[in-house]
Design a protein around this motif. Structure first.
Motif, short mmCIF file in Angstrom:
data_model
loop_
_atom_site.label_atom_id
_atom_site.label_comp_id
_atom_site.label_asym_id
_atom_site.label_seq_id
_atom_site.Cartn_x
_atom_site.Cartn_y
_atom_site.Cartn_z
N VAL A 27 0.88 -1.17 0.00
CA VAL A 27 0.00 0.00 0.00
C VAL A 27 0.92 1.22 0.00
O VAL A 27 1.85 1.30 0.81
CB VAL A 27 -0.92 0.02 1.24
CG1 VAL A 27 -1.83 1.24 1.22
CG2 VAL A 27 -1.74 -1.27 1.32
N VAL A 28 0.67 2.14 -0.93
CA VAL A 28 1.53 3.33 -1.05
C VAL A 28 0.68 4.59 -1.20
O VAL A 28 -0.45 4.54 -1.68
CB VAL A 28 2.49 3.21 -2.25
CG1 VAL A 28 3.49 2.08 -2.05
CG2 VAL A 28 1.74 3.03 -3.55
N ASN A 29 1.27 5.69 -0.77
CA ASN A 29 0.72 7.02 -1.00
C ASN A 29 1.82 7.77 -1.74
O ASN A 29 2.80 8.18 -1.12
CB ASN A 29 0.34 7.70 0.30
CG ASN A 29 -0.34 9.03 0.09
OD1 ASN A 29 -0.45 9.51 -1.03
ND2 ASN A 29 -0.79 9.65 1.16
N GLY A 30 1.69 7.88 -3.05
CA GLY A 30 2.79 8.39 -3.87
C GLY A 30 3.88 7.33 -3.87
O GLY A 30 3.64 6.18 -4.20
N GLY A 36 -0.23 0.14 8.53
CA GLY A 36 -1.45 0.20 9.33
C GLY A 36 -2.73 0.33 8.53
O GLY A 36 -3.80 0.56 9.10
N ALA A 37 -2.66 0.14 7.22
CA ALA A 37 -3.88 0.20 6.39
C ALA A 37 -4.64 -1.12 6.53
O ALA A 37 -4.03 -2.18 6.65
CB ALA A 37 -3.52 0.44 4.94
N ARG A 76 -5.58 6.06 6.90
CA ARG A 76 -5.71 7.47 7.27
C ARG A 76 -5.29 8.38 6.11
O ARG A 76 -5.71 9.52 6.05
CB ARG A 76 -4.84 7.78 8.48
CG ARG A 76 -5.35 7.12 9.73
CD ARG A 76 -4.49 7.47 10.90
NE ARG A 76 -4.95 6.71 12.06
CZ ARG A 76 -4.69 7.05 13.29
NH1 ARG A 76 -3.96 8.11 13.55
NH2 ARG A 76 -5.14 6.32 14.27
N SER A 77 -4.44 7.85 5.22
CA SER A 77 -3.97 8.62 4.06
C SER A 77 -5.00 8.67 2.95
O SER A 77 -4.86 9.44 2.01
CB SER A 77 -2.69 8.01 3.50
OG SER A 77 -1.69 7.96 4.47
N ALA A 94 0.53 -6.94 -6.47
CA ALA A 94 -0.39 -5.81 -6.63
C ALA A 94 0.12 -4.65 -5.80
O ALA A 94 0.69 -4.84 -4.73
CB ALA A 94 -1.79 -6.20 -6.15
N GLU A 95 -0.09 -3.46 -6.30
CA GLU A 95 0.22 -2.26 -5.54
C GLU A 95 -1.08 -1.47 -5.43
O GLU A 95 -1.78 -1.29 -6.43
CB GLU A 95 1.30 -1.42 -6.23
CG GLU A 95 1.69 -0.19 -5.43
CD GLU A 95 2.89 0.50 -6.02
OE1 GLU A 95 4.04 0.09 -5.72
OE2 GLU A 95 2.69 1.44 -6.80
N VAL A 96 -1.40 -1.03 -4.22
CA VAL A 96 -2.62 -0.27 -4.01
C VAL A 96 -2.22 1.16 -3.64
O VAL A 96 -1.57 1.39 -2.62
CB VAL A 96 -3.49 -0.88 -2.89
CG1 VAL A 96 -4.77 -0.08 -2.73
CG2 VAL A 96 -3.79 -2.33 -3.17
N ALA A 97 -2.61 2.10 -4.49
CA ALA A 97 -2.32 3.51 -4.25
C ALA A 97 -3.50 4.13 -3.49
O ALA A 97 -4.65 3.95 -3.87
CB ALA A 97 -2.08 4.23 -5.56
N VAL A 98 -3.19 4.83 -2.41
CA VAL A 98 -4.21 5.52 -1.63
C VAL A 98 -3.89 7.01 -1.64
O VAL A 98 -2.77 7.42 -1.94
CB VAL A 98 -4.29 5.01 -0.17
CG1 VAL A 98 -4.68 3.54 -0.14
CG2 VAL A 98 -2.99 5.23 0.56
N GLY A 99 -4.85 7.81 -1.29
CA GLY A 99 -4.56 9.24 -1.23
C GLY A 99 -5.76 10.06 -1.56
O GLY A 99 -6.82 9.65 -1.87
#
Length: 99
Positions: A27-30, A36-37, A76-77, A94-99
């Motif tokens: 899980v990434v943000n940028g 903790g996601a 939280r992101s 898999a990569e999950v982008a959050v934001g």
């Protein structure tokens, strides 16, 4: 306390990728990992199947079966999701982008 195994990129000893289907990712943000996601695995019909908490480095892992899957991350992101097709046993990333 969550009963899920520690979420690391390394697979547990004895994992046989010729027989097991493993969905692994981050899980990434940028470019930053999101620890903790809540990472949820949904089957091809959108039904909830499993949930783990991503590690401090954003890693998650599911032992699943072949098929079409959605991986959804809530953090939280922000929230995000991605689709994964596992055509058979092996390691599927898999990569999950959050934001």
């Amino acid at each position: 306390m969550c009963g899920a195994p520690e979420q690391t990129a390394q697979l547990p000893p004895g994992t046989d990728l010729s027989k097991e289907t493993v969905l692994i990712g981050r899980v990434v943000n940028g470019s930053e990992p999101v620890g903790g996601a809540f990472v949820r695995l949904l089957d091809g019909t959108g039904e909830f199947t499993a949930e783990v908490v991503s590690s401090a480095t954003g890693d998650f892992r599911f032992f699943a079966g072949p098929g079409n899957w959605t991986v959804r991350a809530l953090s939280r992101s922000g929230n995000g999701e991605t689709s994964v097709t596992a055509e058979g046993p092996g390691l599927h990333r898999a990569e999950v982008a959050v934001g």
